[in-house]
Write an enzyme that holds these catalytic residues in place. Sequence first.
Site, short mmCIF file in Angstrom:
data_model
loop_
_atom_site.label_atom_id
_atom_site.label_comp_id
_atom_site.label_asym_id
_atom_site.label_seq_id
_atom_site.Cartn_x
_atom_site.Cartn_y
_atom_site.Cartn_z
CE LYS A 149 -0.67 2.48 3.33
NZ LYS A 149 -0.03 3.20 4.41
CG HIS A 241 -3.31 0.51 8.10
ND1 HIS A 241 -2.93 -0.49 7.24
CD2 HIS A 241 -2.25 1.34 8.19
CE1 HIS A 241 -1.68 -0.28 6.83
NE2 HIS A 241 -1.25 0.83 7.39
C1 BG6 Z 1 1.84 2.58 7.52
C2 BG6 Z 1 1.68 4.06 7.36
O1 BG6 Z 1 1.06 1.91 6.57
O2 BG6 Z 1 1.44 2.19 8.83
C3 BG6 Z 1 2.49 4.79 8.42
O3 BG6 Z 1 2.13 4.45 6.08
C4 BG6 Z 1 2.14 4.29 9.80
O4 BG6 Z 1 2.30 6.20 8.33
C5 BG6 Z 1 2.20 2.77 9.86
O5 BG6 Z 1 3.03 4.85 10.74
C6 BG6 Z 1 1.65 2.26 11.18
O6 BG6 Z 1 1.92 0.90 11.30
P1 BG6 Z 1 2.09 0.21 12.73
O7 BG6 Z 1 2.26 -1.24 12.41
O8 BG6 Z 1 3.29 0.83 13.35
O9 BG6 Z 1 0.85 0.52 13.49
#
Ligand code: BG6
Length: 488
Positions: A149, A241
Site C-alpha cells: 500500500k 488500515h
Molecule cells: C503505515 C503508514 O502503513 O502504517 C504509516 O504508512 C504508519 O504512516 C504505519 O506509521 C503504522 O503501522 P504500525 O504497524 O506501526 O501501526
Amino acid sequence: MAEFIPVGSFDIIIFGGTGDLSRRKLLPALYHRWADGQIPEDAKIIGVSRSEMDDTAFRKFAFDACCEAASESVNKTDWKKFEQHLHYVTMDATSPEADWGDLKHHLSDNSERPLVHYLAVTPKIYVAICESLGKAGLNQGNARVVLEKPIGTDLASAHEINEGVGAVFPEECIYRIDHYLGKETVQNLMVLRFANSLFEPLWNRTAIDHIQITVSEHYGVGDRAGYYDGSGALRDMVQNHLLQLLCLIAMEPPNSIDGDAIRTEKIKVLEALNPITPGEAREDTVRAQYVAGAVQGESVPGYLEELGHESATETFVAIKASIDNWRWARVPFYLRTGKRMKGRHSEIVVQFRETPHSMFGETEAQSNRLVINVQPDEGVQLYLQIKEPGPGGLRIKSLPLNLSYAANFSVRYPDAYERLLMDVVRGNLSLFMRREEVEAAWKWVDGLLAAWEQAELPMETYQAGLEDGPVEARLMLRRDGRDWWEAS
Ligand code: BG6
C-alpha cells in the site's frame, strides 16, 4: 510453544531491496522465519535496486537491518548460515532495456517453485516493473507479485495500477498487502467473532450502541514528510488500515476461512459504507494538524515546521461513518487516527447499549463494553458491571474480564510481515486485499475528500505529543452524547 510449519522451496525478489521497507521490515521478517526453521535450505532472497552493490555489501546491509530491528542481538554464527540465502542484482527494473540475465541466473528453472516478486518501491512504478517482468517471462509458472500500500492515491490511479498489473498477472497471483491484516490481534478479530457463539447474537444494532476504532501514533512524520504530505491521515491510514479493521468488525460471517469467502464479505461492507456529503462532513468529520508540543518533556516541532512550508495535509482525522445494511443501520462507527498523539495505541471499542430499565437507580454504572487492544498491550477486555463489596447501600462498578496476550502466551510476537510473507509463499490469499476491495475503499475516500473540499472544512490543530487529537474530535462525539474511550 508456537509450531512453525516449514514452507516449500521458493525464490523471492525484493524490488527496492535497499529501500526503507526492505531494511525495516522485509529482511528482518525473512531472517526471523529462517531462524525459526521455516525457510528451506535452498530458498533464495534476491535484492534488486539501482544502487551499485554486490552480494557482500547487500549481506552487510541486511545484517545491519536485522540488528537494528531485533530486540536481541543477531547471532553471528547463525547469520553466516542465513546470509548464504541473500543475493543482490543491480538493475533498473522499469527500463525496457533492462538485462534480466543476471537475475535469472539466480532463479531456479523449476516452474512449480513459487517465485515471489515483492514490489517494495513507489506505486508509480508498479505497472512498469510488471510490464518488464512480463517481457522477461518472469510472470510465468508459479510467479506471484506483492504490492505494498498505498495502491494509488485515488480511485482512478488505483484502477490504473490494478489494470496494468492485472494485464501481466492473474488476480489470484496478486497479493495486495495491508500489514494490519498480519497483526496477531487483527487476525484474532475473526476468531473472537466466529469461534465464540457468545457474540454473534449480540453483534448488531439491537445490542450495540456504537463502535470506535482508534489508531494513534506518537511518532511524527519524520523523514517520510515528502511522501506523507502528498497523502495525509485519510489516505495513509483510513483508506486501508482503519477500513480493513472496520470490515473485520462489521462483515457477515464468511462460510469458510478461504481467502475469497472472507474478501467477498469485506467488499460488501465497503460497498455499504454511506457516502459522506459536504453537509455531513462539517458535522461528522474533523481534520487537524499537529503544532509544536512535547514528547517525554522534550519540545518537538509542529508538522509545518518539520515540512518547512505551508500545507493543507491533515495529520489527524476523525470520522463518524455508518454502514447502510440491516445489521448496522443507525450504529455509528467512529474512526480516528493521528500522528504525534499523546501515546501509541490502537484499539477497537464495541460499546453495548444501556440496559432497557434502570432498576438500580442512580448507582447504575456504565453499559457493557468490549475493548480489543490491537497494540501495544495486545488483549481483549470485556467490561461488566459488578456490585462493589461492602455494606451500606449498593454501589455498581464497571470492571473488565481481562484476557491479556502477554499473560497467556509467552511467545515472541512475530511482526505482521513474517506471517504475510509466508502466506505469499504458501499461496494463501486470505489476508490480502482483492482488487474490488481497494477500489471500493478509494471510492468512499474520494467522496470524503470531495466533500471536504466543497465544505471547505477547516484545519484544526492539536499539540504534538500532548493531546489525543483536537478538541473538535471530542465535541463531535459529545454532540451525540458519547465520548471517546481513552486507554488508561
Ligand atoms: C503505515 C503508514 O502503513 O502504517 C504509516 O504508512 C504508519 O504512516 C504505519 O506509521 C503504522 O503501522 P504500525 O504497524 O506501526 O501501526
